[in-house]
Scaffold this active site. Structure first.
Site, mmCIF file in Angstrom:
data_model
loop_
_atom_site.group_PDB
_atom_site.id
_atom_site.type_symbol
_atom_site.label_atom_id
_atom_site.label_comp_id
_atom_site.label_asym_id
_atom_site.label_seq_id
_atom_site.Cartn_x
_atom_site.Cartn_y
_atom_site.Cartn_z
ATOM 1 N N LYS A 43 22.600 32.435 -9.755
ATOM 2 C CA LYS A 43 21.325 32.702 -10.446
ATOM 3 C C LYS A 43 21.496 32.574 -11.959
ATOM 4 O O LYS A 43 20.546 32.734 -12.721
ATOM 5 C CB LYS A 43 20.832 34.123 -10.141
ATOM 6 C CG LYS A 43 20.292 34.340 -8.761
ATOM 7 C CD LYS A 43 19.391 35.573 -8.683
ATOM 8 C CE LYS A 43 20.104 36.867 -8.724
ATOM 9 N NZ LYS A 43 19.233 38.025 -8.421
ATOM 10 N N LYS A 45 23.221 34.686 -13.692
ATOM 11 C CA LYS A 45 23.225 36.063 -14.224
ATOM 12 C C LYS A 45 24.630 36.641 -14.064
ATOM 13 O O LYS A 45 25.297 36.416 -13.061
ATOM 14 C CB LYS A 45 22.270 36.962 -13.416
ATOM 15 C CG LYS A 45 20.804 36.783 -13.725
ATOM 16 C CD LYS A 45 19.961 37.762 -12.905
ATOM 17 C CE LYS A 45 19.332 38.805 -13.792
ATOM 18 N NZ LYS A 45 18.274 39.577 -13.120
HETATM 19 N N1 C2G Z 1 11.529 44.874 -12.036
HETATM 20 C C1 C2G Z 1 10.382 45.603 -12.363
HETATM 21 N N2 C2G Z 1 10.245 46.099 -13.613
HETATM 22 C C2 C2G Z 1 11.218 45.920 -14.546
HETATM 23 C C3 C2G Z 1 12.394 45.206 -14.222
HETATM 24 C C4 C2G Z 1 12.524 44.681 -12.942
HETATM 25 O O1 C2G Z 1 9.484 45.771 -11.517
HETATM 26 N N3 C2G Z 1 11.040 46.445 -15.795
HETATM 27 C C5 C2G Z 1 11.638 44.315 -10.687
HETATM 28 C C6 C2G Z 1 11.763 42.798 -10.666
HETATM 29 O O2 C2G Z 1 10.479 42.196 -10.753
HETATM 30 C C7 C2G Z 1 12.437 42.561 -9.322
HETATM 31 C C8 C2G Z 1 13.291 43.834 -9.130
HETATM 32 O O3 C2G Z 1 12.819 44.797 -10.076
HETATM 33 O O4 C2G Z 1 11.468 42.476 -8.283
HETATM 34 C C9 C2G Z 1 14.755 43.578 -9.374
HETATM 35 O O5 C2G Z 1 14.874 42.988 -10.651
HETATM 36 P P1 C2G Z 1 16.249 42.211 -10.988
HETATM 37 O O6 C2G Z 1 17.398 43.081 -10.669
HETATM 38 O O7 C2G Z 1 16.107 41.604 -12.354
HETATM 39 O O8 C2G Z 1 16.226 41.068 -9.862
HETATM 40 P P2 C2G Z 1 16.090 39.500 -10.075
HETATM 41 O O9 C2G Z 1 17.173 39.015 -10.969
HETATM 42 O O10 C2G Z 1 14.686 39.243 -10.434
HETATM 43 O O11 C2G Z 1 16.466 38.955 -8.610
HETATM 44 O O12 C2G Z 1 15.945 36.335 -4.726
HETATM 45 C C10 C2G Z 1 15.273 37.168 -5.665
HETATM 46 C C11 C2G Z 1 16.208 37.590 -6.761
HETATM 47 O O13 C2G Z 1 17.394 38.149 -6.229
HETATM 48 C C12 C2G Z 1 15.525 38.581 -7.688
#
Ligand code: C2G
Length: 151
Positions: A43, A45
């Site tokens: 990803k 990340k």
């Molecule tokens: N999220 C949120 N509010 C934030 C930060 C994150 O609602 N302030 C939500 C994101 O939208 C996501 C979840 O928390 O649905 C997890 O966020 P991340 O850990 O950043 O996940 P991400 O990198 O978006 O990975 O296959 C899908 C991916 O694995 C998603």
């Protein structure tokens, strides 16, 4: 109703918690697929917290009933069918990305929590890293030398 979501959940914070709480409220069982360190690399990340700890923190959350690893982008459809998922949910930054799953489950996107993100936390912490502190120290020394000349 069984709910499913995916994410890295690095530096578990209130935005993650509020999303999981709202997703759990859509049903009576929430499974969270936590991105493995290897998948995070795919990803683009890098998380500060290793997978085992990120998974343990998510599993300890009162709104979470099960945690599975997320290894690939393509596992979602199989997970939905295998786990008997009724609702697939993600935060709003993923709006529209997973609509193709609508033939096997409901797909919902919930508003993100403003003002918080793992990236923002890491950026705030950067000011304390040795390199930043060293450059701050040399700037102070330079200022002191200038002031000494002016005195
Ligand atoms: N999220 C949120 N509010 C934030 C930060 C994150 O609602 N302030 C939500 C994101 O939208 C996501 C979840 O928390 O649905 C997890 O966020 P991340 O850990 O950043 O996940 P991400 O990198 O978006 O990975 O296959 C899908 C991916 O694995 C998603």
């Amino acid at each position: 109703m069984r709910v499913l979501t995916y994410g890295t959940f690095d530096l578990f914070h209130i935005g993650h918690l509020r999303l999981l709480e709202r997703l759990r409220a859509l049903g009576d069982h929430l499974t969270v697929a936590v991105s493995t360190d290897e998948f995070n690399a795919l990803k683009g990340k890098t998380s500060l917290v290793p997978y085992a700890d990120r998974a343990a923190l998510v599993a300890a959350c009162r709104w979470v009933d099960a945690v599975i690893p997320e290894d690939t982008w393509g596992q979602k459809r199989d997970d939905v069918v295998r786990l008997g998922i009724d609702v697939f949910g993600m935060g709003g930054d993923w709006e529209g990305h997973f609509d193709a799953l609508r033939d096997v489950c409901q797909v919902v996107y919930l508003p993100r929590t403003d003002g918080i993100s793992s990236t923002a936390i890491k950026d705030r912490l950067k000011v304390f890293d040795t390199e930043s502190l060293q450059s701050l120290k040399s700037a102070i020394e330079t200022a002191q030398q200038v002031l000494a000349r002016l005195a």
